[in-house]
Design an enzyme around this catalytic site. Sequence first.
Site, PDB file in Angstrom:
ATOM      1  NE  ARG A   1      24.837 -34.053  -4.721  1.00  0.00           N
ATOM      2  CZ  ARG A   1      25.394 -34.468  -5.859  1.00  0.00           C
ATOM      3  NH1 ARG A   1      26.705 -34.459  -5.996  1.00  0.00           N
ATOM      4  NH2 ARG A   1      24.641 -34.870  -6.866  1.00  0.00           N
TER       5      ARG A   1
ATOM      6  CB  SER B   1      19.118 -36.191  -4.989  1.00  0.00           C
ATOM      7  OG  SER B   1      19.423 -36.572  -6.300  1.00  0.00           O
TER       8      SER B   1
ATOM      9  CD  GLU C   1      21.647 -33.364  -2.632  1.00  0.00           C
ATOM     10  OE1 GLU C   1      20.980 -32.372  -2.976  1.00  0.00           O
ATOM     11  OE2 GLU C   1      22.132 -34.191  -3.427  1.00  0.00           O
TER      12      GLU C   1
HETATM   13  P1  FAD Z   1      19.878 -22.595  -1.590  1.00  0.00           P
HETATM   14  O1  FAD Z   1      18.869 -23.672  -1.687  1.00  0.00           O
HETATM   15  O2  FAD Z   1      19.389 -21.193  -1.547  1.00  0.00           O
HETATM   16  O3  FAD Z   1      20.841 -22.835  -0.377  1.00  0.00           O
HETATM   17  C1  FAD Z   1      21.408 -24.112  -0.153  1.00  0.00           C
HETATM   18  C2  FAD Z   1      22.425 -24.008   0.982  1.00  0.00           C
HETATM   19  O4  FAD Z   1      23.498 -23.154   0.591  1.00  0.00           O
HETATM   20  C3  FAD Z   1      21.848 -23.361   2.258  1.00  0.00           C
HETATM   21  O5  FAD Z   1      22.502 -23.941   3.355  1.00  0.00           O
HETATM   22  C4  FAD Z   1      22.257 -21.904   2.122  1.00  0.00           C
HETATM   23  O6  FAD Z   1      22.374 -21.252   3.372  1.00  0.00           O
HETATM   24  C5  FAD Z   1      23.610 -22.017   1.457  1.00  0.00           C
HETATM   25  N1  FAD Z   1      23.941 -20.863   0.614  1.00  0.00           N
HETATM   26  C6  FAD Z   1      23.322 -20.479  -0.532  1.00  0.00           C
HETATM   27  N2  FAD Z   1      23.948 -19.406  -1.061  1.00  0.00           N
HETATM   28  C7  FAD Z   1      24.978 -19.105  -0.231  1.00  0.00           C
HETATM   29  C8  FAD Z   1      25.993 -18.093  -0.227  1.00  0.00           C
HETATM   30  N3  FAD Z   1      26.096 -17.178  -1.197  1.00  0.00           N
HETATM   31  N4  FAD Z   1      26.862 -18.073   0.809  1.00  0.00           N
HETATM   32  C9  FAD Z   1      26.794 -18.980   1.802  1.00  0.00           C
HETATM   33  N5  FAD Z   1      25.855 -19.958   1.852  1.00  0.00           N
HETATM   34  C10 FAD Z   1      24.969 -20.026   0.843  1.00  0.00           C
HETATM   35  N6  FAD Z   1      22.512 -30.611  -6.797  1.00  0.00           N
HETATM   36  C11 FAD Z   1      23.589 -31.303  -7.270  1.00  0.00           C
HETATM   37  O7  FAD Z   1      24.652 -31.309  -6.648  1.00  0.00           O
HETATM   38  N7  FAD Z   1      23.515 -32.005  -8.428  1.00  0.00           N
HETATM   39  C12 FAD Z   1      22.398 -32.063  -9.164  1.00  0.00           C
HETATM   40  O8  FAD Z   1      22.371 -32.694 -10.209  1.00  0.00           O
HETATM   41  C13 FAD Z   1      21.248 -31.350  -8.697  1.00  0.00           C
HETATM   42  N8  FAD Z   1      20.087 -31.397  -9.384  1.00  0.00           N
HETATM   43  C14 FAD Z   1      18.984 -30.721  -8.915  1.00  0.00           C
HETATM   44  C15 FAD Z   1      17.810 -30.794  -9.654  1.00  0.00           C
HETATM   45  C16 FAD Z   1      16.669 -30.125  -9.214  1.00  0.00           C
HETATM   46  C17 FAD Z   1      15.397 -30.195 -10.033  1.00  0.00           C
HETATM   47  C18 FAD Z   1      16.721 -29.359  -8.014  1.00  0.00           C
HETATM   48  C19 FAD Z   1      15.504 -28.607  -7.548  1.00  0.00           C
HETATM   49  C20 FAD Z   1      17.889 -29.302  -7.272  1.00  0.00           C
HETATM   50  C21 FAD Z   1      19.037 -29.987  -7.712  1.00  0.00           C
HETATM   51  N9  FAD Z   1      20.253 -29.964  -7.005  1.00  0.00           N
HETATM   52  C22 FAD Z   1      21.358 -30.621  -7.481  1.00  0.00           C
HETATM   53  C23 FAD Z   1      20.347 -29.225  -5.726  1.00  0.00           C
HETATM   54  C24 FAD Z   1      20.600 -27.699  -5.895  1.00  0.00           C
HETATM   55  O9  FAD Z   1      20.368 -27.296  -7.212  1.00  0.00           O
HETATM   56  C25 FAD Z   1      22.033 -27.333  -5.527  1.00  0.00           C
HETATM   57  O10 FAD Z   1      22.323 -27.730  -4.207  1.00  0.00           O
HETATM   58  C26 FAD Z   1      22.292 -25.836  -5.650  1.00  0.00           C
HETATM   59  O11 FAD Z   1      23.677 -25.570  -5.506  1.00  0.00           O
HETATM   60  C27 FAD Z   1      21.506 -25.005  -4.631  1.00  0.00           C
HETATM   61  O12 FAD Z   1      21.639 -23.640  -4.991  1.00  0.00           O
HETATM   62  P2  FAD Z   1      20.683 -22.537  -4.370  1.00  0.00           P
HETATM   63  O13 FAD Z   1      21.230 -21.219  -4.789  1.00  0.00           O
HETATM   64  O14 FAD Z   1      19.296 -22.812  -4.751  1.00  0.00           O
HETATM   65  O15 FAD Z   1      20.919 -22.758  -2.827  1.00  0.00           O
HETATM   66  N1  EPU Z   2      17.396 -45.829 -10.027  1.00  0.00           N
HETATM   67  C1  EPU Z   2      16.334 -46.685  -9.936  1.00  0.00           C
HETATM   68  N2  EPU Z   2      15.113 -46.164  -9.625  1.00  0.00           N
HETATM   69  C2  EPU Z   2      14.915 -44.853  -9.397  1.00  0.00           C
HETATM   70  C3  EPU Z   2      15.996 -43.970  -9.470  1.00  0.00           C
HETATM   71  C4  EPU Z   2      17.256 -44.488  -9.796  1.00  0.00           C
HETATM   72  O1  EPU Z   2      16.476 -47.897 -10.125  1.00  0.00           O
HETATM   73  O2  EPU Z   2      13.774 -44.468  -9.122  1.00  0.00           O
HETATM   74  C5  EPU Z   2      18.724 -46.358 -10.396  1.00  0.00           C
HETATM   75  C6  EPU Z   2      19.110 -45.940 -11.827  1.00  0.00           C
HETATM   76  O3  EPU Z   2      18.579 -46.828 -12.780  1.00  0.00           O
HETATM   77  C7  EPU Z   2      20.620 -45.990 -11.774  1.00  0.00           C
HETATM   78  C8  EPU Z   2      20.929 -45.566 -10.336  1.00  0.00           C
HETATM   79  O4  EPU Z   2      19.726 -45.788  -9.580  1.00  0.00           O
HETATM   80  O5  EPU Z   2      21.082 -47.320 -11.930  1.00  0.00           O
HETATM   81  C9  EPU Z   2      21.384 -44.105 -10.231  1.00  0.00           C
HETATM   82  O6  EPU Z   2      20.364 -43.229 -10.750  1.00  0.00           O
HETATM   83  P1  EPU Z   2      20.700 -41.845 -11.498  1.00  0.00           P
HETATM   84  O7  EPU Z   2      21.691 -42.078 -12.603  1.00  0.00           O
HETATM   85  O8  EPU Z   2      19.415 -41.214 -11.848  1.00  0.00           O
HETATM   86  O9  EPU Z   2      21.468 -40.977 -10.438  1.00  0.00           O
HETATM   87  P2  EPU Z   2      21.254 -40.769  -8.864  1.00  0.00           P
HETATM   88  O10 EPU Z   2      22.365 -41.510  -8.181  1.00  0.00           O
HETATM   89  O11 EPU Z   2      19.871 -41.106  -8.471  1.00  0.00           O
HETATM   90  C10 EPU Z   2      22.799 -38.699  -8.718  1.00  0.00           C
HETATM   91  C11 EPU Z   2      22.769 -37.374  -8.042  1.00  0.00           C
HETATM   92  C12 EPU Z   2      22.000 -36.365  -8.881  1.00  0.00           C
HETATM   93  C13 EPU Z   2      22.682 -36.226 -10.231  1.00  0.00           C
HETATM   94  C14 EPU Z   2      22.703 -37.600 -10.907  1.00  0.00           C
HETATM   95  C15 EPU Z   2      23.498 -37.586 -12.190  1.00  0.00           C
HETATM   96  C16 EPU Z   2      22.940 -37.724  -5.652  1.00  0.00           C
HETATM   97  C17 EPU Z   2      22.236 -37.746  -4.351  1.00  0.00           C
HETATM   98  N3  EPU Z   2      22.182 -37.499  -6.726  1.00  0.00           N
HETATM   99  O12 EPU Z   2      21.469 -39.201  -8.746  1.00  0.00           O
HETATM  100  O13 EPU Z   2      22.048 -35.102  -8.215  1.00  0.00           O
HETATM  101  O14 EPU Z   2      22.028 -35.311 -11.058  1.00  0.00           O
HETATM  102  O15 EPU Z   2      23.360 -38.566 -10.028  1.00  0.00           O
HETATM  103  O16 EPU Z   2      24.855 -37.506 -11.896  1.00  0.00           O
HETATM  104  O17 EPU Z   2      24.154 -37.896  -5.684  1.00  0.00           O
HETATM  105  C18 EPU Z   2      20.933 -33.727  -6.612  1.00  0.00           C
HETATM  106  O18 EPU Z   2      21.957 -33.810  -5.940  1.00  0.00           O
HETATM  107  O19 EPU Z   2      19.951 -33.031  -6.277  1.00  0.00           O
HETATM  108  C19 EPU Z   2      20.871 -34.456  -7.889  1.00  0.00           C
HETATM  109  C20 EPU Z   2      19.793 -34.460  -8.687  1.00  0.00           C
END
Ligand code: FAD
Ligand code: EPU
Length: 347
Positions: free
Chosen positions: A173, A247, A343
């Site tokens: 991240r 997250s 995050e």
């Molecule tokens: P923004 O929210 O618009 O911006 C985020 C940051 O990036 C800001 O600092 C912004 O200034 C910068 N930025 C954006 N675009 C540019 C650009 N073109 N040039 C320079 N800087 C830029 N993240 C994960 O890693 N794994 C996940 O599984 C995951 N699951 C998610 C699930 C949900 C439901 C949600 C809501 C979010 C999740 N995220 C996850 C976080 C998010 O989706 C990512 O961080 C994504 O890359 C953000 O993209 P955005 O375009 O919305 O960025």
């Molecule tokens: N867990 C709990 N309770 C909860 C949530 C999680 O006990 O309420 C336990 C789960 O049972 C599991 C562990 O925690 O044993 C990890 O949970 P999960 O597999 O859901 O993944 P996470 O570590 O919570 C991360 C990323 C997610 C990504 C998933 C899948 C981060 C901060 N988050 O979540 O990314 O989608 O793994 O790879 O690294 C994001 O960055 O926005 C994001 C959603």
Amino acid sequence: MRIEAPAAAPSVARDVELRPFNTFGLPGRAAQLVVVRDALEAAAFAASPLAALRPRLVLGGGSNIVLRGDFAGIVVKVEIVGRRLVGEDADAWYVEAGAGESWHEFVRWTLAQGWPGLENLSLIPGTVGAAPIQNIGAYGLEMAERFHALEAVSLNDGERRVFDREACRFGYRDSTFKQEAADRFLITAVTFRLPKRWSPVTGYAELARELAARGLAAPTPLDVSDAVMAIRRRKLPDPARIGNAGSFFKNPVVDAATLARLAAEHPGLPHYPQPDGREKLAAGWLIDRCGWKGRDLGPVGAYEQQALVLVNRGGATGSDVRRIAEAIQADVRAKFGVALEPEPVFV
Ligand code: FAD
Ligand code: EPU
């Protein structure tokens, strides 16, 4: 909203409500907002006096920001589209996308073209241009593993610059764009290296279970994408229905001694070994064990299916988010002695 169109720079909108532009649904008005639709417009913006305004925010899909309130400076919304195969060698396809493309649509498009490799990252919200900022990751894969290079415009002088993987300094991240280079570049396009010798990445236990439940011993890239999408739909709130930024905290990484102490005190503590010998903990588990899962503080709560995701129950502001985030951090520190770092980016 009033639109002005200065001769050289992109047109500026004033006093723009940002609630529709962040998936948490937090309110705040931008004093000025410009949209850039290609690299030339990005360079024109960087060379204009507008780029000197502060604070300054480059905005993609707004799915990883926490809006604290009104934004007195300028927001630059990136809407650069386009996707194409830019190269091919014996080992890989090289595929480029404009920074404003939807990440998930890009992933599904690559699969439809027969260029696998990004399937584990299906359904992550946001844009292609934001993906390198925090090196998005999910279900056993980080974007860095498929990254080739990116193009950016320096917001200080309008210079075009190419960053290869090393220059991006990707981590969990993390990247140079959250550290040394923070707020200095607007990413215009990203190129991915998608390997021709594909094999599924199924190391994440929950993904392996989902594929097994579907009877898929030899899954195709599309099978993996579909399985990831199904898991995500079960566990994560859809921002179109309930405001959130995914997250809310990073998973903390601790040294071996800290892990030994915690594991002895808390049987069942999930932990994942890291290449450097340290161990990643599950922030969601820690928060859950503090009793926060499904609990609210004011209009913000910890999601019922995933305590690591904070959700807007309706009408929340940036201060409401900060209040519950600090309460959760304090509880996790008191119970486990572990510090949680947010995050999303606070703007
Ligand atoms: P923004 O929210 O618009 O911006 C985020 C940051 O990036 C800001 O600092 C912004 O200034 C910068 N930025 C954006 N675009 C540019 C650009 N073109 N040039 C320079 N800087 C830029 N993240 C994960 O890693 N794994 C996940 O599984 C995951 N699951 C998610 C699930 C949900 C439901 C949600 C809501 C979010 C999740 N995220 C996850 C976080 C998010 O989706 C990512 O961080 C994504 O890359 C953000 O993209 P955005 O375009 O919305 O960025
Ligand atoms: N867990 C709990 N309770 C909860 C949530 C999680 O006990 O309420 C336990 C789960 O049972 C599991 C562990 O925690 O044993 C990890 O949970 P999960 O597999 O859901 O993944 P996470 O570590 O919570 C991360 C990323 C997610 C990504 C998933 C899948 C981060 C901060 N988050 O979540 O990314 O989608 O793994 O790879 O690294 C994001 O960055 O926005 C994001 C959603």
